[in-house]
Scaffold this motif. Structure first.
Motif, PDB file in Angstrom:
ATOM      1  N   GLY A   1       0.787  -1.237   0.000  1.00  0.00           N
ATOM      2  CA  GLY A   1       0.000   0.000   0.000  1.00  0.00           C
ATOM      3  C   GLY A   1       0.815   1.281   0.000  1.00  0.00           C
ATOM      4  O   GLY A   1       0.264   2.363   0.186  1.00  0.00           O
ATOM      5  N   ILE A   2       2.131   1.197  -0.183  1.00  0.00           N
ATOM      6  CA  ILE A   2       2.946   2.425  -0.111  1.00  0.00           C
ATOM      7  C   ILE A   2       3.078   3.086  -1.485  1.00  0.00           C
ATOM      8  O   ILE A   2       2.849   4.274  -1.627  1.00  0.00           O
ATOM      9  CB  ILE A   2       4.351   2.122   0.478  1.00  0.00           C
ATOM     10  N   PHE A   3       3.465   2.300  -2.497  1.00  0.00           N
ATOM     11  CA  PHE A   3       3.679   2.884  -3.829  1.00  0.00           C
ATOM     12  C   PHE A   3       2.659   2.330  -4.822  1.00  0.00           C
ATOM     13  O   PHE A   3       2.223   1.185  -4.690  1.00  0.00           O
ATOM     14  CB  PHE A   3       5.082   2.551  -4.353  1.00  0.00           C
ATOM     15  N   THR A   4       2.294   3.154  -5.802  1.00  0.00           N
ATOM     16  CA  THR A   4       1.465   2.685  -6.914  1.00  0.00           C
ATOM     17  C   THR A   4       2.239   3.039  -8.197  1.00  0.00           C
ATOM     18  O   THR A   4       3.179   3.834  -8.130  1.00  0.00           O
ATOM     19  CB  THR A   4       0.114   3.415  -6.959  1.00  0.00           C
ATOM     20  N   PRO A   5       1.856   2.479  -9.347  1.00  0.00           N
ATOM     21  CA  PRO A   5       2.571   2.844 -10.576  1.00  0.00           C
ATOM     22  C   PRO A   5       2.597   4.360 -10.794  1.00  0.00           C
ATOM     23  O   PRO A   5       3.548   4.899 -11.358  1.00  0.00           O
ATOM     24  CB  PRO A   5       1.772   2.139 -11.669  1.00  0.00           C
ATOM     25  N   ASP A   6       1.587   5.070 -10.295  1.00  0.00           N
ATOM     26  CA  ASP A   6       1.548   6.533 -10.448  1.00  0.00           C
ATOM     27  C   ASP A   6       2.554   7.249  -9.565  1.00  0.00           C
ATOM     28  O   ASP A   6       2.824   8.433  -9.770  1.00  0.00           O
ATOM     29  CB  ASP A   6       0.149   7.062 -10.077  1.00  0.00           C
ATOM     30  N   THR A   7       3.058   6.575  -8.544  1.00  0.00           N
ATOM     31  CA  THR A   7       4.023   7.227  -7.654  1.00  0.00           C
ATOM     32  C   THR A   7       5.395   6.546  -7.726  1.00  0.00           C
ATOM     33  O   THR A   7       6.131   6.513  -6.755  1.00  0.00           O
ATOM     34  CB  THR A   7       3.511   7.236  -6.189  1.00  0.00           C
ATOM     35  N   MET A   8       5.689   5.971  -8.898  1.00  0.00           N
ATOM     36  CA  MET A   8       6.991   5.320  -9.081  1.00  0.00           C
ATOM     37  C   MET A   8       7.681   5.834 -10.337  1.00  0.00           C
ATOM     38  O   MET A   8       7.054   5.926 -11.392  1.00  0.00           O
ATOM     39  CB  MET A   8       6.802   3.802  -9.244  1.00  0.00           C
ATOM     40  N   VAL A   9       8.962   6.156 -10.214  1.00  0.00           N
ATOM     41  CA  VAL A   9       9.798   6.477 -11.373  1.00  0.00           C
ATOM     42  C   VAL A   9      10.879   5.406 -11.423  1.00  0.00           C
ATOM     43  O   VAL A   9      11.613   5.228 -10.441  1.00  0.00           O
ATOM     44  CB  VAL A   9      10.468   7.866 -11.224  1.00  0.00           C
ATOM     45  N   THR A  10      10.952   4.668 -12.526  1.00  0.00           N
ATOM     46  CA  THR A  10      11.954   3.596 -12.651  1.00  0.00           C
ATOM     47  C   THR A  10      12.775   3.818 -13.927  1.00  0.00           C
ATOM     48  O   THR A  10      12.562   4.787 -14.658  1.00  0.00           O
ATOM     49  CB  THR A  10      11.294   2.199 -12.721  1.00  0.00           C
ATOM     50  N   ALA A  11      13.663   2.865 -14.198  1.00  0.00           N
ATOM     51  CA  ALA A  11      14.497   2.944 -15.409  1.00  0.00           C
ATOM     52  C   ALA A  11      13.638   3.096 -16.670  1.00  0.00           C
ATOM     53  O   ALA A  11      14.089   3.637 -17.673  1.00  0.00           O
ATOM     54  CB  ALA A  11      15.348   1.683 -15.516  1.00  0.00           C
TER      55      ALA A  11
ATOM     56  N   PHE B   1      14.347  12.861 -10.690  1.00  0.00           N
ATOM     57  CA  PHE B   1      13.705  13.528  -9.551  1.00  0.00           C
ATOM     58  C   PHE B   1      12.718  14.600 -10.011  1.00  0.00           C
ATOM     59  O   PHE B   1      11.735  14.865  -9.325  1.00  0.00           O
ATOM     60  CB  PHE B   1      14.756  14.087  -8.585  1.00  0.00           C
ATOM     61  N   LEU B   2      12.953  15.194 -11.175  1.00  0.00           N
ATOM     62  CA  LEU B   2      11.969  16.153 -11.709  1.00  0.00           C
ATOM     63  C   LEU B   2      10.677  15.408 -12.068  1.00  0.00           C
ATOM     64  O   LEU B   2       9.583  15.884 -11.797  1.00  0.00           O
ATOM     65  CB  LEU B   2      12.542  16.888 -12.928  1.00  0.00           C
ATOM     66  N   ILE B   3      10.828  14.190 -12.628  1.00  0.00           N
ATOM     67  CA  ILE B   3       9.634  13.376 -12.903  1.00  0.00           C
ATOM     68  C   ILE B   3       8.968  12.983 -11.576  1.00  0.00           C
ATOM     69  O   ILE B   3       7.746  12.962 -11.460  1.00  0.00           O
ATOM     70  CB  ILE B   3       9.986  12.114 -13.736  1.00  0.00           C
ATOM     71  N   GLY B   4       9.801  12.684 -10.575  1.00  0.00           N
ATOM     72  CA  GLY B   4       9.285  12.346  -9.235  1.00  0.00           C
ATOM     73  C   GLY B   4       8.439  13.478  -8.661  1.00  0.00           C
ATOM     74  O   GLY B   4       7.376  13.233  -8.088  1.00  0.00           O
ATOM     75  N   LEU B   5       8.890  14.720  -8.827  1.00  0.00           N
ATOM     76  CA  LEU B   5       8.120  15.880  -8.338  1.00  0.00           C
ATOM     77  C   LEU B   5       6.778  15.954  -9.068  1.00  0.00           C
ATOM     78  O   LEU B   5       5.745  16.238  -8.472  1.00  0.00           O
ATOM     79  CB  LEU B   5       8.889  17.182  -8.566  1.00  0.00           C
ATOM     80  N   LYS B   6       6.836  15.695 -10.360  1.00  0.00           N
ATOM     81  CA  LYS B   6       5.617  15.729 -11.172  1.00  0.00           C
ATOM     82  C   LYS B   6       4.632  14.654 -10.692  1.00  0.00           C
ATOM     83  O   LYS B   6       3.458  14.917 -10.463  1.00  0.00           O
ATOM     84  CB  LYS B   6       6.011  15.469 -12.628  1.00  0.00           C
ATOM     85  N   LYS B   7       5.163  13.427 -10.530  1.00  0.00           N
ATOM     86  CA  LYS B   7       4.298  12.325 -10.086  1.00  0.00           C
ATOM     87  C   LYS B   7       3.802  12.538  -8.655  1.00  0.00           C
ATOM     88  O   LYS B   7       2.784  11.983  -8.253  1.00  0.00           O
ATOM     89  CB  LYS B   7       5.041  10.986 -10.195  1.00  0.00           C
ATOM     90  N   GLY B   8       4.541  13.323  -7.871  1.00  0.00           N
ATOM     91  CA  GLY B   8       4.115  13.633  -6.505  1.00  0.00           C
ATOM     92  C   GLY B   8       2.972  14.632  -6.473  1.00  0.00           C
ATOM     93  O   GLY B   8       2.464  14.959  -5.403  1.00  0.00           O
TER      94      GLY B   8
END
Ligand code: MG
Length: 252
Positions: free
Chosen positions: A145-155, A168-175
């Motif tokens: 229940g912590i991460f969903t595909p919408d809150t994950m940035v991977t390779a 991390f810029l994508i991470g801010l966007k997804k956040g």
């Protein structure tokens, strides 16, 4: 610790923190997987006939997309980049060995840190350079229940990868289309720290590997802690520091 937070705000010219999310790296932060990565890389390179690598080198490459790491070693020993076919061969052997060696051990303190982040009403976001199915597939099992595909940035989401600020810029966007002062980053590797620092985010480094703290500071860490357990112990202080700076500025 207040001093580090105020220094960040001055340097980046933000009046305050307005925390909404915490961006987590995966290897060496949530999983104690770096020793397994390092020995998988070392064995792969030896099998392909390379002679200059040492397991410790791979702690310095941590976070870099696999193909760039392979090219650095090809350039050093052969004076040329690897072909697409060579990259594919080397990287799939590394992935195969990592799946064999990976213990899947969770970093002590990681679960508690993630739970605390959620209980403070903040969003945990994953920002990893990893494309390893053996770990990515287990995330929801290990941290339910912590991460969903919408809150994950991977390779699979990035073009450049760490140390470029892109992940991390994508991470801010997804956040939630956040500004850099609305998040903090938890990282363990120099290239990941550099990436987050260039994205303008406050970086807490957890030194869970063999590198000295000075290497993490030089990469741009705003605060260096020695483990995820120490982070767990300091997390409520960290959140109250950012909140009190916010209150001070907004005269609440
Ligand atoms: Mg890492």
């Amino acid at each position: 610790m207040v001093k580090q937070f105020k220094k960040y705000l001055q340097t980046h010219r933000y009046p305050n923190f307005d925390l909404r999310a915490v961006l987590f790296d995966m290897d060496g932060v949530l999983y104690d997987s770096m020793p397994n990565h390092a020995c998988s890389w070392q064995q792969t390179m030896e099998e392909f006939g390379f002679k200059t690598t040492k397991p410790e080198e791979f702690y310095l490459h941590e976070g870099r997309p696999g193909k760039f790491t392979i090219n650095i070693i090809f350039q050093r020993e052969l004076g040329r980049d690897a072909t697409d076919e060579e990259i594919e061969k080397v990287y799939s052997r590394k992935t195969e060995l990592f799946s064999q060696y990976n213990s899947g051990k969770i970093m002590p303190g990681a679960r508690e840190v993630l739970e605390m982040v959620k209980s403070y009403g903040l969003l945990p976001v994953l920002v990893t350079g990893s494309g390893q199915p053996s770990l990515l597939g287990k995330l929801d099992e290990d941290f339910p229940g912590i991460f969903t595909p919408d809150t994950m940035v991977t390779a699979f989401d990035v073009k450049f990868g760490k140390p470029h600020p892109e992940p991390f810029l994508i991470g801010l966007k997804k956040g939630g289309n956040l500004q850099p002062n609305q998040a903090i980053v938890i990282e363990n590797a120099p290239l990941g720290i550099e990436s987050a620092h260039k994205a303008g985010i406050f970086v807490i480094a957890v030194d869970t590997g063999p590198l000295p703290d000075s290497v993490l500071k030089e990469a741009g860490a705003d605060l260096v802690l020695d483990s995820m357990i120490t982070l767990k112990e300091k997390l409520s202080d960290i959140f109250s520091i950012t909140q009190s700076i916010y209150n001070e500025v907004n005269r609440i």
